[in-house]
Motif scaffolding. Structure first.
Motif, PDB file in Angstrom:
ATOM      1  N   UNK A 166      35.244  18.607  48.254  1.00 37.56           N
ATOM      2  CA  UNK A 166      34.360  18.975  49.362  1.00 37.56           C
ATOM      3  C   UNK A 166      33.133  19.661  48.786  1.00 37.56           C
ATOM      4  N   UNK A 167      31.977  19.076  49.024  1.00 35.95           N
ATOM      5  CA  UNK A 167      30.747  19.635  48.470  1.00 35.95           C
ATOM      6  C   UNK A 167      30.128  20.627  49.459  1.00 35.95           C
ATOM      7  N   UNK A 168      30.077  21.874  49.050  1.00 36.40           N
ATOM      8  CA  UNK A 168      29.449  22.891  49.897  1.00 36.40           C
ATOM      9  C   UNK A 168      28.304  23.567  49.171  1.00 36.40           C
ATOM     10  N   UNK A 169      27.722  22.873  48.205  1.00 38.25           N
ATOM     11  CA  UNK A 169      26.618  23.462  47.448  1.00 38.25           C
ATOM     12  C   UNK A 169      27.126  24.465  46.419  1.00 38.25           C
ATOM     13  N   UNK A 170      26.208  25.110  45.723  1.00 33.78           N
ATOM     14  CA  UNK A 170      26.613  26.067  44.684  1.00 33.78           C
ATOM     15  C   UNK A 170      27.317  27.282  45.285  1.00 33.78           C
ATOM     16  N   UNK A 171      28.290  27.836  44.569  1.00 30.31           N
ATOM     17  CA  UNK A 171      29.011  28.999  45.084  1.00 30.31           C
ATOM     18  C   UNK A 171      28.202  30.270  44.815  1.00 30.31           C
ATOM     19  N   UNK A 172      28.483  31.303  45.604  1.00 28.65           N
ATOM     20  CA  UNK A 172      27.637  32.493  45.581  1.00 28.65           C
ATOM     21  C   UNK A 172      27.845  33.386  44.363  1.00 28.65           C
ATOM     22  N   UNK A 173      29.085  33.699  44.047  1.00 26.93           N
ATOM     23  CA  UNK A 173      29.333  34.675  42.987  1.00 26.93           C
ATOM     24  C   UNK A 173      29.402  34.052  41.594  1.00 26.93           C
ATOM     25  N   UNK A 174      30.080  32.910  41.518  1.00 26.75           N
ATOM     26  CA  UNK A 174      30.285  32.292  40.209  1.00 26.75           C
ATOM     27  C   UNK A 174      31.177  33.140  39.331  1.00 26.75           C
ATOM     28  N   UNK A 175      31.815  34.123  39.940  1.00 26.54           N
ATOM     29  CA  UNK A 175      32.715  35.031  39.227  1.00 26.54           C
ATOM     30  C   UNK A 175      34.049  34.977  39.938  1.00 26.54           C
ATOM     31  N   UNK A 176      35.136  35.122  39.217  1.00 21.44           N
ATOM     32  CA  UNK A 176      36.460  35.114  39.836  1.00 21.44           C
ATOM     33  C   UNK A 176      36.659  36.347  40.728  1.00 21.44           C
ATOM     34  N   UNK A 177      37.696  36.281  41.559  1.00 20.03           N
ATOM     35  CA  UNK A 177      38.010  37.438  42.399  1.00 20.03           C
ATOM     36  C   UNK A 177      38.563  38.572  41.538  1.00 20.03           C
ATOM     37  N   UNK A 178      38.321  39.783  41.994  1.00 23.24           N
ATOM     38  CA  UNK A 178      38.927  40.962  41.377  1.00 23.24           C
ATOM     39  C   UNK A 178      40.395  40.989  41.803  1.00 23.24           C
ATOM     40  N   UNK A 179      41.295  41.307  40.876  1.00 24.28           N
ATOM     41  CA  UNK A 179      42.719  41.357  41.239  1.00 24.28           C
ATOM     42  C   UNK A 179      43.240  42.788  41.135  1.00 24.28           C
ATOM     43  N   UNK A 180      43.791  43.277  42.246  1.00 23.11           N
ATOM     44  CA  UNK A 180      44.371  44.619  42.300  1.00 23.11           C
ATOM     45  C   UNK A 180      45.853  44.520  42.624  1.00 23.11           C
ATOM     46  N   UNK A 181      46.662  45.173  41.823  1.00 25.48           N
ATOM     47  CA  UNK A 181      48.077  45.316  42.147  1.00 25.48           C
ATOM     48  C   UNK A 181      48.188  46.461  43.154  1.00 25.48           C
ATOM     49  N   UNK A 182      48.600  46.126  44.368  1.00 29.23           N
ATOM     50  CA  UNK A 182      48.700  47.136  45.439  1.00 29.23           C
ATOM     51  C   UNK A 182      50.153  47.307  45.871  1.00 29.23           C
ATOM     52  N   UNK A 183      51.067  47.077  44.945  1.00 33.29           N
ATOM     53  CA  UNK A 183      52.495  47.211  45.297  1.00 33.29           C
ATOM     54  C   UNK A 183      52.914  48.678  45.383  1.00 33.29           C
ATOM     55  N   UNK A 184      52.144  49.556  44.726  1.00 33.38           N
ATOM     56  CA  UNK A 184      52.522  50.972  44.713  1.00 33.38           C
ATOM     57  C   UNK A 184      51.535  51.820  45.496  1.00 33.38           C
ATOM     58  N   UNK A 185      51.466  53.107  45.137  1.00 34.09           N
ATOM     59  CA  UNK A 185      50.545  53.998  45.852  1.00 34.09           C
ATOM     60  C   UNK A 185      49.169  54.031  45.221  1.00 34.09           C
ATOM     61  N   UNK A 186      49.132  53.754  43.913  1.00 36.89           N
ATOM     62  CA  UNK A 186      47.844  53.758  43.219  1.00 36.89           C
ATOM     63  C   UNK A 186      47.435  52.318  42.908  1.00 36.89           C
ATOM     64  N   UNK A 187      46.162  52.006  43.140  1.00 34.46           N
ATOM     65  CA  UNK A 187      45.696  50.655  42.828  1.00 34.46           C
ATOM     66  C   UNK A 187      45.609  50.427  41.320  1.00 34.46           C
ATOM     67  N   UNK A 188      46.099  49.273  40.863  1.00 30.43           N
ATOM     68  CA  UNK A 188      46.027  48.932  39.444  1.00 30.43           C
ATOM     69  C   UNK A 188      45.150  47.695  39.288  1.00 30.43           C
ATOM     70  N   UNK A 189      44.129  47.833  38.463  1.00 25.46           N
ATOM     71  CA  UNK A 189      43.200  46.714  38.252  1.00 25.46           C
ATOM     72  C   UNK A 189      43.802  45.737  37.243  1.00 25.46           C
ATOM     73  N   UNK A 190      44.105  44.513  37.700  1.00 22.83           N
ATOM     74  CA  UNK A 190      44.683  43.505  36.811  1.00 22.83           C
ATOM     75  C   UNK A 190      43.624  42.579  36.236  1.00 22.83           C
TER      76      UNK A 190
END
Ligand code: AMP
Ligand code: MG
Length: 318
Positions: A166-190
């Motif tokens: 599906x062609x929707x033109x160029x994407x905006x960020x060109x960067x992957x999503x940020x991944x956060x482990x939110x299984x606990x009380x403190x966010x962990x940047x993966x």
């Protein structure tokens, strides 16, 4: 040419494709994703095959909204705050998988957690709603190549391996999503990505733990430690079955055995074998056997990822 302009009609056709288990490439606000039904083991195996990924690392599940995400993941208070602040958007949350979720094992690589997000792109949103399915969608490139930010990149890289782009033109960020482990009380940047860690910190009023500092959290979640490893010892390349062994078979030429046996694919289909792999290891373990013999599996296509997984299962443990 498999590239089509992402009109309403084309999105309907794409939704039909994914419901039938086929793969569709589509734009998100990060990069183009190679999407498949994340509840269908064969569709997810086909993603690994198309990307020629040598390993079964867990994939991000894309859903249309929070309500949908809640049917798959256990939301911690932290997870909920992050979802409410950043969804739809390029933030992926790792959360515990709900027992009721129908995601296939291969999507999460047998983990008890899943990575999930709600993309903020009208075409991704329209496709998710039309398909009515959670989509696994890693970047639509061959493994090791750069992520595609245009439909033409997908075509150059994957060609006929993807039925529809599906062609929707160029994407905006060109960067992957940020991944956060939110299984606990403190966010962990993966994984760092399109949402800066500082933005998340200021929204939460809480600092983020970098995965490297988190000690027991594996930095690269594709790693063995967190993956399902059978209790039983595993013997690879078995052409016969020893006394007391269970058998993980492949193909039609299976040695006779009186013990437990599961065939990954009687027809020798590697995609089918990949789709069955995690459930089969679990099921053989549950028979209470302490040894599993595994028949040889060809190294081509998704066979490489299957063998990688099996070699890890067979590796000596401490
Ligand atoms: P991709 O879909 O290729 O953009 O990458 C998916 C990323 O999400 C990889 O870095 C995975 O290791 C990570 N990931 C997916 N599921 C999990 C999970 N359950 N726990 C931690 N990380 C995950
Ligand atoms: Mg990628």
């Amino acid at each position: 040419m498999a590239i089509v302009k992402a009109t309403e009609g084309a999105i309907r056709v794409a939704a039909e494709h994914v419901r039938e288990g086929q793969l569709v490439a589509f734009p998100t606000e990060t990069v183009y994703g190679l999407g498949g039904d994340s509840t269908n083991g064969k569709a997810v195996a086909a993603i690994f095959e198309a990307k020629a990924r040598p390993r079964f690392n867990p994939l991000i599940v894309h859903v249309a909204d929070i309500a949908n995400a809640k049917t798959h993941a256990e939301f911690t208070p932290l997870g909920l705050r992050l979802a409410e602040a950043f969804w739809p958007g390029p933030l992926t949350l790792v959360l515990r998988r709900r027992a009721e979720s129908d995601l296939c094992d291969l999507t999460s690589a047998g983990l008890e957690t899943i990575a999930i997000r709600v993309p903020d792109h009208p075409i991704a949103q329209a496709l998710l709603k039309a398909a009515g399915l959670p989509l696994a969608a890693p970047s639509a490139n061959r493994s090791g190549r750069v992520s595609p930010t245009q439909a033409a990149h997908v075509h150059i890289d994957l060609g006929e391996r993807v039925g529809l782009i599906l062609d929707g033109g160029p994407t905006a960020h060109g960067l992957e999503s940020t991944i956060i482990d939110a299984t606990g009380e403190a966010p962990v940047l993966l994984r760092t990505g399109a949402v800066p860690a500082e933005t998340i910190e200021s929204v939460l009023g809480q600092s983020i733990i970098r995965a490297a500092e988190a000690g027991d959290k594996p930095q690269s979640p594709g790693q063995l430690a967190s993956h399902y490893a059978p209790e039983a010892r595993v013997r690879l390349g078995a052409i016969d079955v020893h006394e007391g062994e269970a058998l993980l078979a492949f193909g039609s030429d299976v040695p006779a055995t009186a013990g437990p046996m599961i065939n990954l694919s009687a027809t020798g289909d590697l995609i089918e074998a990949a789709a069955n792999l995690f459930a089969a290891l679990r099921a053989l373990d549950q028979t209470g056997t302490d040894r599993i013999a595994v028949m040889p599996i060809p190294e081509n296509g998704v066979g490489e990822a299957i063998n990688d997984r099996l070699r890890r299962a067979a590796a000596p443990r401490s």
